[in-house]
Design a protein around this motif. Structure first.
Motif, PDB file in Angstrom:
ATOM      1  N   GLU A 117      18.319 -19.351 -21.147  1.00 26.75           N
ATOM      2  CA  GLU A 117      18.461 -19.934 -19.758  1.00 26.75           C
ATOM      3  C   GLU A 117      18.734 -19.217 -18.651  1.00 26.75           C
ATOM      4  O   GLU A 117      18.558 -19.419 -16.960  1.00 26.75           O
ATOM      5  CB  GLU A 117      17.763 -21.321 -19.923  1.00 26.75           C
ATOM      6  CG  GLU A 117      16.435 -21.380 -20.509  1.00 26.75           C
ATOM      7  CD  GLU A 117      17.050 -21.593 -22.358  1.00 26.75           C
ATOM      8  OE1 GLU A 117      16.043 -22.095 -22.866  1.00 26.75           O
ATOM      9  OE2 GLU A 117      18.336 -21.161 -22.667  1.00 26.75           O
ATOM     10  N   VAL A 118      20.572 -19.298 -18.735  1.00 23.34           N
ATOM     11  CA  VAL A 118      21.674 -19.479 -18.207  1.00 23.34           C
ATOM     12  C   VAL A 118      21.795 -17.780 -17.272  1.00 23.34           C
ATOM     13  O   VAL A 118      21.516 -17.600 -16.255  1.00 23.34           O
ATOM     14  CB  VAL A 118      22.836 -19.330 -18.278  1.00 23.34           C
ATOM     15  CG1 VAL A 118      24.252 -19.628 -17.782  1.00 23.34           C
ATOM     16  CG2 VAL A 118      22.864 -20.982 -19.222  1.00 23.34           C
ATOM     17  N   LEU A 119      20.813 -16.554 -18.035  1.00 27.47           N
ATOM     18  CA  LEU A 119      21.382 -15.661 -17.464  1.00 27.47           C
ATOM     19  C   LEU A 119      19.728 -15.596 -17.152  1.00 27.47           C
ATOM     20  O   LEU A 119      20.227 -14.666 -15.681  1.00 27.47           O
ATOM     21  CB  LEU A 119      21.199 -14.121 -18.727  1.00 27.47           C
ATOM     22  CG  LEU A 119      22.802 -14.527 -19.617  1.00 27.47           C
ATOM     23  CD1 LEU A 119      22.225 -14.076 -20.608  1.00 27.47           C
ATOM     24  CD2 LEU A 119      24.546 -14.352 -19.333  1.00 27.47           C
ATOM     25  N   SER A 120      19.109 -16.047 -17.133  1.00 27.22           N
ATOM     26  CA  SER A 120      17.742 -16.056 -16.675  1.00 27.22           C
ATOM     27  C   SER A 120      17.306 -16.505 -15.243  1.00 27.22           C
ATOM     28  O   SER A 120      16.521 -16.861 -14.884  1.00 27.22           O
ATOM     29  CB  SER A 120      16.305 -15.681 -16.763  1.00 27.22           C
ATOM     30  OG  SER A 120      16.442 -16.583 -18.699  1.00 27.22           O
ATOM     31  N   GLY A 121      18.162 -18.043 -15.229  1.00 27.31           N
ATOM     32  CA  GLY A 121      18.678 -18.256 -13.995  1.00 27.31           C
ATOM     33  C   GLY A 121      19.156 -17.727 -12.792  1.00 27.31           C
ATOM     34  O   GLY A 121      19.588 -17.282 -12.566  1.00 27.31           O
ATOM     35  N   SER A 122      19.348 -19.466 -11.809  1.00 33.44           N
ATOM     36  CA  SER A 122      19.608 -18.886 -10.744  1.00 33.44           C
ATOM     37  C   SER A 122      21.425 -20.045 -10.823  1.00 33.44           C
ATOM     38  O   SER A 122      21.648 -20.457 -11.578  1.00 33.44           O
ATOM     39  CB  SER A 122      18.846 -19.447  -9.640  1.00 33.44           C
ATOM     40  OG  SER A 122      18.819 -20.890 -10.019  1.00 33.44           O
ATOM     41  N   THR A 123      22.240 -19.266  -9.683  1.00 34.48           N
ATOM     42  CA  THR A 123      23.440 -19.783  -9.583  1.00 34.48           C
ATOM     43  C   THR A 123      23.488 -20.730  -7.994  1.00 34.48           C
ATOM     44  O   THR A 123      22.533 -20.379  -7.156  1.00 34.48           O
ATOM     45  CB  THR A 123      24.161 -18.793 -10.049  1.00 34.48           C
ATOM     46  OG1 THR A 123      23.990 -17.841  -8.704  1.00 34.48           O
ATOM     47  CG2 THR A 123      24.040 -18.448 -10.949  1.00 34.48           C
ATOM     48  N   ALA A 124      24.206 -21.117  -8.066  1.00 37.49           N
ATOM     49  CA  ALA A 124      24.864 -22.062  -6.793  1.00 37.49           C
ATOM     50  C   ALA A 124      26.268 -22.818  -6.724  1.00 37.49           C
ATOM     51  O   ALA A 124      26.731 -22.774  -7.332  1.00 37.49           O
ATOM     52  CB  ALA A 124      23.761 -23.379  -6.894  1.00 37.49           C
ATOM     53  N   ARG A 125      26.541 -22.340  -5.641  1.00 34.70           N
ATOM     54  CA  ARG A 125      27.816 -22.889  -5.688  1.00 34.70           C
ATOM     55  C   ARG A 125      27.887 -23.975  -5.162  1.00 34.70           C
ATOM     56  O   ARG A 125      29.312 -24.982  -5.193  1.00 34.70           O
ATOM     57  CB  ARG A 125      28.295 -22.501  -4.198  1.00 34.70           C
ATOM     58  CG  ARG A 125      28.703 -21.015  -3.821  1.00 34.70           C
ATOM     59  CD  ARG A 125      30.075 -19.739  -4.571  1.00 34.70           C
ATOM     60  NE  ARG A 125      30.924 -21.109  -3.671  1.00 34.70           N
ATOM     61  CZ  ARG A 125      32.537 -20.527  -4.081  1.00 34.70           C
ATOM     62  NH1 ARG A 125      32.776 -19.494  -4.548  1.00 34.70           N
ATOM     63  NH2 ARG A 125      33.433 -21.014  -3.066  1.00 34.70           N
ATOM     64  N   LYS A 126      27.131 -24.816  -4.878  1.00 34.44           N
ATOM     65  CA  LYS A 126      27.393 -26.365  -4.903  1.00 34.44           C
ATOM     66  C   LYS A 126      25.837 -26.956  -5.749  1.00 34.44           C
ATOM     67  O   LYS A 126      25.142 -26.346  -5.471  1.00 34.44           O
ATOM     68  CB  LYS A 126      26.995 -26.557  -3.120  1.00 34.44           C
ATOM     69  CG  LYS A 126      27.074 -28.227  -3.236  1.00 34.44           C
ATOM     70  CD  LYS A 126      26.373 -28.619  -1.977  1.00 34.44           C
ATOM     71  CE  LYS A 126      26.816 -30.395  -1.351  1.00 34.44           C
ATOM     72  NZ  LYS A 126      26.130 -30.152   0.531  1.00 34.44           N
TER      73      LYS A 126
END
Length: 198
Positions: free
Chosen positions: A117-126
């Motif tokens: 799920e981490v590889l297909s999920g989104s990311t954020a700085r906050k």
């Protein structure tokens, strides 16, 4: 007209008075410095403290676990507000908060597997949430450390800094609630510099 002996006596008295004044000033200055240092030490003893430790994923060279511990040494409860990556650019959180699995030999370190799920999920700085549930995360005053969060983050292939720096904002729930900010840094993670906990 005063005699030379009277002049000499007056000079000695004036010199002694000046010396006493100088010594009183020095004693007062030392006392002020000691009081100020005691005051700062008292504040430091009541200031909450944060620590971050990195752990690797066995199946990734880019994704890492950031374990945060907190010591709330203040007199008031703290409520989590947000966490952000301040430095360096390119480092991001995964907003997957569902956890991860791991296994280890008896008495040996854990080996963690990066969730798909981490590889297909989104990311954020906050992040304004660090757990699955929507409840407020609060920390009571305590003298021992408590686990605060385990977040997944990604580092770029290039490296601009020796450290990764995080900024944590919390609300101190005193008589008048106020925002408090903490910064915590740890060396940029590599497979050689990080290891799983036992």
């Amino acid at each position: 007209m005063p005699s030379p002996a009277e002049w000499a006596r007056a000079d000695v008295i004036a010199a002694l008075a000046l010396m006493v004044s100088v010594l009183a000033f020095i004693a007062s200055a030392i006392s002020s410095v000691v009081s100020w240092r005691s005051y700062l030490a008292g504040i430091a003893a009541r200031t909450p403290k944060l620590r971050v430790l990195f752990e690797p994923f066995e199946n990734s060279d880019e994704w890492w676990i950031a374990n945060f511990d907190i010591w709330n040494r203040s007199e008031h409860m703290l409520r989590f507000d947000s966490i952000r990556i301040e430095w360096p650019p390119g480092v991001v959180f995964s907003d997957w908060l569902g956890g991860y699995s791991g296994q280890g030999d008896s008495g040996g370190p854990m080996h963690y597997t990066l969730p798909d799920e981490v590889l297909s999920g989104s990311t954020a700085r906050k992040l304004t949430q660090i757990e699955d549930d929507e409840l407020d995360l609060e920390f009571n005053p305590q003298t021992t450390g408590a686990h605060f969060a385990a977040l997944i983050f990604r580092t770029p292939r290039w490296r601009l800094s020796r450290n990764v720096t995080f900024r944590i904002d919390m609300i101190e729930l005193g008589e008048v609630p106020k925002r408090v900010t903490f910064r915590v840094a740890a060396p940029f993670p590599t497979k050689k510099s990080t290891k799983p906990r036992f």
